[in-house]
Enzyme design. Structure first.
Site, PDB file in Angstrom:
ATOM      1  N   HIS A 162      16.352  62.942 -94.383  1.00 31.87           N
ATOM      2  CA  HIS A 162      15.520  62.141 -95.287  1.00 31.87           C
ATOM      3  C   HIS A 162      16.155  60.765 -95.485  1.00 31.87           C
ATOM      4  CE1 HIS A 162      12.670  62.735 -99.019  1.00 31.87           C
ATOM      5  NE2 HIS A 162      12.229  61.821 -98.190  1.00 31.87           N
TER       6      HIS A 162
ATOM      7  N   HIS B  94      18.295  67.133 -96.145  1.00 36.96           N
ATOM      8  CA  HIS B  94      18.417  65.980 -97.057  1.00 36.96           C
ATOM      9  C   HIS B  94      18.918  64.755 -96.287  1.00 36.96           C
ATOM     10  CE1 HIS B  94      17.541  67.834-100.858  1.00 36.96           C
ATOM     11  NE2 HIS B  94      18.566  68.658-100.849  1.00 36.96           N
TER      12      HIS B  94
ATOM     13  N   HIS C  91      20.233  73.094 -94.788  1.00 38.31           N
ATOM     14  CA  HIS C  91      19.645  72.564 -96.026  1.00 38.31           C
ATOM     15  C   HIS C  91      20.134  71.138 -96.290  1.00 38.31           C
ATOM     16  CE1 HIS C  91      18.148  73.068-100.274  1.00 38.31           C
ATOM     17  NE2 HIS C  91      19.049  72.108-100.472  1.00 38.31           N
ATOM     18  N   GLU C  92      21.456  70.965 -96.288  1.00 38.26           N
ATOM     19  CA  GLU C  92      22.008  69.635 -96.580  1.00 38.26           C
ATOM     20  C   GLU C  92      21.661  68.640 -95.479  1.00 38.26           C
ATOM     21  OE1 GLU C  92      22.784  69.181 -99.482  1.00 38.26           O
ATOM     22  OE2 GLU C  92      23.123  71.252-100.082  1.00 38.26           O
TER      23      GLU C  92
END
Length: 682
Positions: A482, A479, A475-476
């Site tokens: 991105h 990010h 999940h992290e």
């Protein structure tokens, strides 16, 4: 000379952690604010006709070093804080808020921005430039540029108060979390808890110069206890301690602070012409209005509630067999784990040996290489803020010959910080030390960080992750991608600088790979034997993806509805306690009896300290996006290079386009809520 005010001489101008002294921060902030104000004055006092370049663009690039220092300081305040840093944060936050207000309420500057905005038809702006112009103008209006002088002063004071009080909220939660520990000396009280976790508890006791075992409210300590401890009374005691964080009437209580924060937000919204704070926030989100958000959450609630009720009935029958007539919230994790083991023959401790941290990190790095042509190389010459931190240079694969990949182009720096410490707040997050942007022919690359709280390695065992922690890392890292893949002109539109209800798409999207057998087999290997996780276990992980999905959905919907009601009905708090308000607006999503001694709002940092005020719904909103996006991959192959290339464009575009337009360019259509319902409930 203050190291923070100079151009850093470290590799890639990275943060010189080894040279920074705590006492450097305050004078650096003051000096850099002064420099940044001089840059603003230069724009304002320029006698030339206002243009896109000498106003909008100049403003976008201003205050670069101040941004870098702010990022360093506030990131450390979350990941490696101290009493001194917290004290400086209290002093510097109002100074920064005042600086911000001074810019956003600078009439001479705004008149130039407005002139460029009103005459934008005469400029030949590209799509990104037009977005920057629109966002700059709106940003000033939403910060009070159209207010009279008296109201500008009111807004400035409100903003400063909000800044300080939200900071205090977070500090109270951290202190409340750190203040509690349970010292256990009788091993029988720890029945059911796996040996590796006991070892962790023993290490914690040793660090405190105590015999036996110590359980804390830090997640790597708290969650396993609630999941495995057979001693129901102790589960209750520790759950109550967790539920009382900043809700015990003591020094670190947040109840009054919540009312003050919400009142200030309401005042801010009304001053700017909005009915409430949610209206103010959602104007700039994909969802647009509180009504749309509440309808969205209630639609999911209607669909998910029957599944959740059925799941809880299964747990209750297990608990009844143990003589428990009325199951409580503190029983949930214990019986959910029992049911998971019965249904799928899976338990975290059995799976953990197959997920040593280094293998999981290698897997996510390898996935990024396969999908996005980037590689990761550890650097030992780049300063770090703690010995646990590692730094990687991210490179783009520029060519391939004879199946040999050649990574040449520097793309980003990635810091990873995985283990809990006293000075680190709970949870997991991605952040940045420096944004990406292009200026004077140079593509200045980003410095990104992932911070987690995984179990530390012991003298005999590496850090082993639960499967949930595996998905957390993915999940992290989503990010982080991105941020790392950002390729925009302006820093304010770069990386994760997107609409808030779009920002969770990349993170939640990447979690999907953790459930794909084809991918799991490449890295789920026993840390001692190298044995691949057996096929039947991999199949069960894939099957268990939706385990307790109804419960988890209601839990998230409860948070989202509570958040939205806090920010639309603040007036009700005049006659209600925080606890009464919370109970009323989470009632429809509650699956266990409410406990009069606990409340989650006083430690709900996402909305009272972080950026999720009137935005918590965005997790579920983004789940619709990520389910739909991954469905596209599933239909065409999860490593499909053409689709990965289109997705890379979405990631690298940051906030340069409307998110729905970006999504449609990638997917070919708007996201469908059915994709989420199909994934969640079949």
């Amino acid at each position: 000379m203050n190291i923070l005010t100079e151009k850093f001489t470290t590799p890639y101008h990275s943060a010189p952690f080894d040279q920074i002294k705590t006492e450097d921060y305050l004078p650096a902030f003051k000096e850099l604010i002064k420099k940044s104000e001089e840059e603003i004055d230069a724009i304002t006092n320029n006698s030339a006709e206002p243009t896109f370049e000498n106003v909008i663009e100049a403003l976008a690039y201003s205050g670069e070093q101040l941004d870098v220092v702010s990022n360093i300081f506030f990131n450390l305040n979350s990941a490696e804080t101290s009493d001194e840093i917290q004290k400086i944060a209290q002093e510097v936050s109002p100074i920064l808020t005042e600086y911000s207000s001074k810019i956003s309420q600078n009439e001479a500057l705004f008149s130039k921005i407005k002139k460029v905005y009103d005459e934008k038809g005469k400029y030949n702006l590209n799509e990104e430039q037009e977005m920057l112009l629109n966002e700059t103008y709106k940003g000033f209006v939403r910060s009070g540029a159209l207010l009279n002088e008296e109201d500008k002063e009111k807004l400035k004071k409100i903003s400063m108060d909000l800044s300080l009080k939200s900071l205090q909220f977070g500090q109270n939660v951290l202190a409340s979390t750190n203040n509690y520990f349970k010292h256990i000396t009788n091993k029988e009280d720890l029945a059911g808890i796996p040996e590796a976790i006991l070892e962790q508890y023993a290490e914690e006791a040793k660090e405190r110069n105590l015999e036996g075992w110590v359980v804390t409210l830090q997640y790597p300590s708290y969650i396993p206890f609630m999941t495995y401890a057979e001693n129901r009374e102790l589960r209750k005691e520790i759950a109550l301690a967790n539920g009382k964080k900043s809700f015990d009437g003591g020094e670190f209580d947040n109840q009054n602070l919540i009312k003050e924060l919400l009142s200030l937000k309401q005042q801010k919204a009304e001053l700017l012409g909005y009915k409430n704070y949610a209206d103010y926030v959602l104007e700039e989100r994909m969802a647009k209005s509180p009504t749309k958000v509440i309808d969205f959450l209630n639609e999911l609630l209607t669909k998910a509630k029957p599944y959740a009720d059925k799941e809880i009935e299964e747990l209750k029958s297990l608990a009844k067999a143990d003589g428990i007539e009325e199951m409580q919230g503190y029983d949930h994790a214990f019986y959910a784990e029992k049911l998971r083991k019965a249904k799928y023959d899976l338990n975290d401790e059995e799976l953990k040996p197959y997920f040593p941290l280094h293998q999981v990190q290698d897997a996510v790095f390898g996935l990024a290489e396969k999908l996005f042509d980037i590689t990761f190389e550890e650097r030992n010459d780049i300063p770090k803020y703690h010995e646990d931190v590692k730094v990687y240079e991210v490179k783009e694969i520029a060519a391939a010959s004879s199946s040999r990949l050649i990574a040449t182009d520097y793309k980003a720096l990635l810091y990873v910080d995985y283990f809990p410490r006293k000075g680190k707040r709970a949870g997991a997050w991605m952040t940045s030390y420096k944004n990406q942007y292009k200026k004077d022919g140079e593509n200045s690359r980003p410095h990104i960080s992932i911070v987690c709280n995984f179990s530390k390695p012991t003298k005999d065992t590496p850090s082993l992750l639960t499967f949930q922690e595996v998905t957390t890392l993915f999940h992290e890292f989503g990010h982080a991608l991105h941020g790392m893949l950002a390729d925009t002109q302006y820093p304010t539109l770069s990386g994760t600088s997107v609409k808030w209800d779009f920002v969770e798409l990349p993170s939640q999207f990447l979690e999907n790979f953790c459930y794909e057998p084809e991918f799991l087999k490449t890295f789920a290997k026993h840390y001692k034997t190298g044995e691949v996780l057996p096929d039947e276990k991999i199949e069960k992980i894939a099957q268990s993806k939706n385990f307790m999905e109804g419960y988890q959905t209601l839990r998230q919907l409860g948070f989202g509805l509570l958040d939205m009601n806090y920010h639309t009905k603040v007036g009700e708090l005049e006659n209600k306690s925080v606890k009464e308000f919370e109970d009323e607006y989470t009632k429809a999503t509650q699956l266990y009896p409410a406990n009069p001694e606990t409340a989650m709002s006083p430690s709900f940092s996402h909305i009272f300290q972080g950026g999720y005020s009137a935005g918590y719904y965005s997790y579920k909103w983004a789940e619709v996006l990520d389910a739909d996006a991954f469905q596209y991959f599933k239909e065409n192959g999860i490593f499909n290079p053409e689709i990965a290339a289109k997705y890379k464009v979405l990631l690298s575009s940051g906030g340069t386009k409307d998110p729905m337009e970006l999504y449609k360019n990638f997917r070919g259509s708007e996201p469908k809520v059915e994709s989420l319902l199909k994934r969640a409930f079949g």
